[in-house]
Design an enzyme around this catalytic site. Structure first.
Site, PDB file in Angstrom:
ATOM      1  N   VAL A   1      -5.374   0.228   2.909  1.00 51.33           N
ATOM      2  CA  VAL A   1      -5.543  -1.265   2.881  1.00 51.33           C
ATOM      3  C   VAL A   1      -6.710  -1.838   1.890  1.00 51.33           C
ATOM      4  CG1 VAL A   1      -6.183  -3.461   4.062  1.00 51.33           C
ATOM      5  CG2 VAL A   1      -4.572  -1.887   4.882  1.00 51.33           C
TER       6      VAL A   1
ATOM      7  N   LYS B   1      -5.921  10.527   0.642  1.00 48.99           N
ATOM      8  CA  LYS B   1      -5.897   9.225   1.129  1.00 48.99           C
ATOM      9  C   LYS B   1      -7.140   8.356   0.687  1.00 48.99           C
ATOM     10  CE  LYS B   1      -6.876   7.056   5.664  1.00 48.99           C
ATOM     11  NZ  LYS B   1      -7.311   7.094   7.013  1.00 48.99           N
TER      12      LYS B   1
ATOM     13  N   SER C   1     -13.363   0.916  10.051  1.00 49.03           N
ATOM     14  CA  SER C   1     -12.620   0.937   8.722  1.00 49.03           C
ATOM     15  C   SER C   1     -13.308   0.219   7.542  1.00 49.03           C
ATOM     16  CB  SER C   1     -11.153   0.796   9.133  1.00 49.03           C
ATOM     17  OG  SER C   1     -10.431   0.962   7.755  1.00 49.03           O
ATOM     18  N   ALA C   2     -13.173   0.887   6.541  1.00 49.57           N
ATOM     19  CA  ALA C   2     -13.602   0.301   5.390  1.00 49.57           C
ATOM     20  C   ALA C   2     -12.591  -0.903   5.054  1.00 49.57           C
ATOM     21  CB  ALA C   2     -13.635   1.179   4.041  1.00 49.57           C
ATOM     22  N   ASP C   3     -11.539  -1.195   5.611  1.00 45.89           N
ATOM     23  CA  ASP C   3     -10.619  -2.225   5.350  1.00 45.89           C
ATOM     24  C   ASP C   3     -11.386  -3.559   5.910  1.00 45.89           C
ATOM     25  OD1 ASP C   3      -8.653  -0.404   4.879  1.00 45.89           O
ATOM     26  OD2 ASP C   3      -7.585  -0.691   6.641  1.00 45.89           O
TER      27      ASP C   3
ATOM     28  N   GLU D   1       0.862  -1.222  -0.060  1.00 46.48           N
ATOM     29  CA  GLU D   1      -0.186  -0.019   0.048  1.00 46.48           C
ATOM     30  C   GLU D   1       0.945   1.260  -0.029  1.00 46.48           C
ATOM     31  OE1 GLU D   1      -1.466   1.785   3.505  1.00 46.48           O
ATOM     32  OE2 GLU D   1      -1.105  -0.087   4.782  1.00 46.48           O
TER      33      GLU D   1
ATOM     34  N   LYS E   1      -3.440  -1.924  15.384  1.00 50.89           N
ATOM     35  CA  LYS E   1      -3.024  -1.148  16.675  1.00 50.89           C
ATOM     36  C   LYS E   1      -3.967  -1.109  17.778  1.00 50.89           C
ATOM     37  CE  LYS E   1       0.413   1.733  14.720  1.00 50.89           C
ATOM     38  NZ  LYS E   1       0.456   2.316  13.470  1.00 50.89           N
TER      39      LYS E   1
ATOM     40  N   ASP F   1     -17.140   5.044  13.852  1.00 47.20           N
ATOM     41  CA  ASP F   1     -16.004   4.709  12.966  1.00 47.20           C
ATOM     42  C   ASP F   1     -15.510   3.346  12.800  1.00 47.20           C
ATOM     43  OD1 ASP F   1     -13.570   5.176  11.575  1.00 47.20           O
ATOM     44  OD2 ASP F   1     -12.977   6.884  12.864  1.00 47.20           O
TER      45      ASP F   1
HETATM   46  N1  PSU Z   1      -2.787   1.415  10.628  1.00 48.22           N
HETATM   47  C1  PSU Z   1      -1.440   1.507  11.004  1.00 48.22           C
HETATM   48  N2  PSU Z   1      -0.763   2.046   9.757  1.00 48.22           N
HETATM   49  C2  PSU Z   1      -1.393   2.737   8.761  1.00 48.22           C
HETATM   50  C3  PSU Z   1      -2.621   2.447   8.590  1.00 48.22           C
HETATM   51  C4  PSU Z   1      -3.379   1.735   9.342  1.00 48.22           C
HETATM   52  O1  PSU Z   1      -0.948   0.888  11.722  1.00 48.22           O
HETATM   53  O2  PSU Z   1      -0.547   3.211   7.924  1.00 48.22           O
HETATM   54  C5  PSU Z   1      -3.613   3.172   7.179  1.00 48.22           C
HETATM   55  C6  PSU Z   1      -3.672   1.895   6.431  1.00 48.22           C
HETATM   56  O3  PSU Z   1      -3.360   2.520   4.974  1.00 48.22           O
HETATM   57  C7  PSU Z   1      -5.235   1.719   6.674  1.00 48.22           C
HETATM   58  C8  PSU Z   1      -5.604   3.104   6.934  1.00 48.22           C
HETATM   59  O4  PSU Z   1      -5.905   0.979   5.664  1.00 48.22           O
HETATM   60  O5  PSU Z   1      -4.708   3.659   7.621  1.00 48.22           O
HETATM   61  C9  PSU Z   1      -6.837   2.853   7.686  1.00 48.22           C
HETATM   62  O6  PSU Z   1      -7.422   4.143   7.806  1.00 48.22           O
HETATM   63  P1  PSU Z   1      -8.912   4.229   8.409  1.00 48.22           P
HETATM   64  O7  PSU Z   1      -8.896   3.892   9.784  1.00 48.22           O
HETATM   65  O8  PSU Z   1      -9.245   5.852   8.262  1.00 48.22           O
HETATM   66  O9  PSU Z   1      -9.903   3.359   7.658  1.00 48.22           O
HETATM   67 MN    MN Z   2     -12.431   5.762   9.648  1.00 52.93          MN
END
Ligand code: PSU
Ligand code: MN
Length: 302
Positions: free
Chosen positions: A106, A86, A140-142, A25, A159, A138
């Site tokens: 991701v 992003k 994540s879409a992951d 990524e 994390k 909140d």
């Molecule tokens: N968690 C980490 N390091 C990162 C990310 C998440 O420890 O760099 C990044 C990744 O690209 C992940 C994104 O897909 O943040 C998730 O963002 P959000 O929580 O806004 O979905």
């Molecule tokens: Mn989010």
């Protein structure tokens, strides 16, 4: 309309020869680490993949083109660029349609890798269910992407800025296999053990590759999450990292940080609060994940 994919010379050659390829990524480069360590790390991670018999494909949208593999110059330019978007599933099409530049999370990297015929992807940590999600919603879409797109994602767990029990619950609900590598418990990014049992555990790349094949044969959509613990020597103990996380979460709440900014804000805050120790650990675990991903990709193409 044809697919707007742009392969780097190295990745194009690997495709011609049928070599194993590992996707990487780019949000980790633009929003996860500071310059210049971001670019240095990205290069070193690519080298780890090459040393382990596969070809790296770092993914990003540059001037409206979806790049599968970046040249050295493209990587350097992206690593130094300011205000890069992003991109997750929701943002990719608009970015490409408007000729924009963005780093893939991701979720977006999984989509791009799948379009490019790549089956394995290495990163640091995935996004998950944020603490307080019962108020903020909140998530994540992951997570939904893992349920939908058939990519094996190798990460060091998630994390502790996230709510790990809720993250595991949502993954279970979505039918995503969460496979701890070589241990029973789910790893927690900076530490090898979250204290939570992982739903599944496997001990070798061949078994992980085979599980992916069986999922496809069964017609099950979606990928799998391989949770690879950080190397012992790179661990940061919970007593050190937990107060830092609490402080970062409190600061984010005080500043009303929301939506896409939450994760980058917390990562940056933790980096500064640990005098860079969080970054050293982050680099070590990403390389460790790249090594395992290359071996899984090798098994998949064997
Ligand atoms: N968690 C980490 N390091 C990162 C990310 C998440 O420890 O760099 C990044 C990744 O690209 C992940 C994104 O897909 O943040 C998730 O963002 P959000 O929580 O806004 O979905
Ligand atoms: Mn989010």
């Amino acid at each position: 309309m044809t697919l707007p994919l742009h392969f780097s010379p190295e990745v194009a050659a690997a495709r011609d020869k049928g070599q194993p390829i590992v996707a990487l990524e780019s949000t980790i480069i633009t929003h996860g680490m500071p310059w210049p360590q971001n670019v240095e790390t990205a290069r070193e991670v690519e080298d780890v993949i090459r040393e382990n018999g596969a070809v790296p494909a770092t993914i990003a949208v540059l001037d409206g083109r979806l790049h599968i593999g970046l040249t050295n110059d493209e990587l350097e330019a992206l690593g130094q660029a300011q205000n890069v978007a992003k991109l997750s599933r929701a943002d990719m099409a608009v970015c490409i349609a408007t000729g924009g530049t963005g780093a893939t999370t991701v979720a977006a990297t999984m989509i791009a890798a799948h379009l490019a015929g790549i089956r394995v992807f290495a990163t640091g940590g995935i996004g998950g269910v944020h603490r307080g999600a019962e108020q903020s919603f909140d998530i994540s879409a992951d997570l939904r992407e893992l349920a939908k797109t058939p990519i094996t994602v190798v990460a060091a767990g998630a994390k502790a800025i996230l709510d790990l029990p809720k993250t595991l619950e949502v993954l279970e609900t979505l039918g995503v296999p969460v496979i701890a590598y070589g241990q029973k418990n789910f790893p927690a990014f900076w530490s090898r053990d979250s204290g939570l049992p992982a739903p599944l555990s496997l001990g070798d790349p061949e078994a992980i590759a085979k599980a992916s094949d069986v999922r496809a044969t069964l017609g099950l959509e979606g990928g799998q999450l391989v949770a690879n613990p950080i190397p012992v020597e790179a661990e940061i103990s919970a007593d050190v990292i937990n107060p830092v996380i609490e402080e970062a979460l409190a600061a984010a709440a005080a500043e009303s940080v929301a939506a896409k900014s939450v994760t980058p804000y917390l990562l940056d805050r933790i980096f500064h609060a640990t005098d860079g120790a969080s970054l050293t650990a982050n680099i070590a675990l990403v390389k460790n994940n790249a090594r395992l991903a290359a071996r899984i990709a090798g098994e998949m193409s064997a």
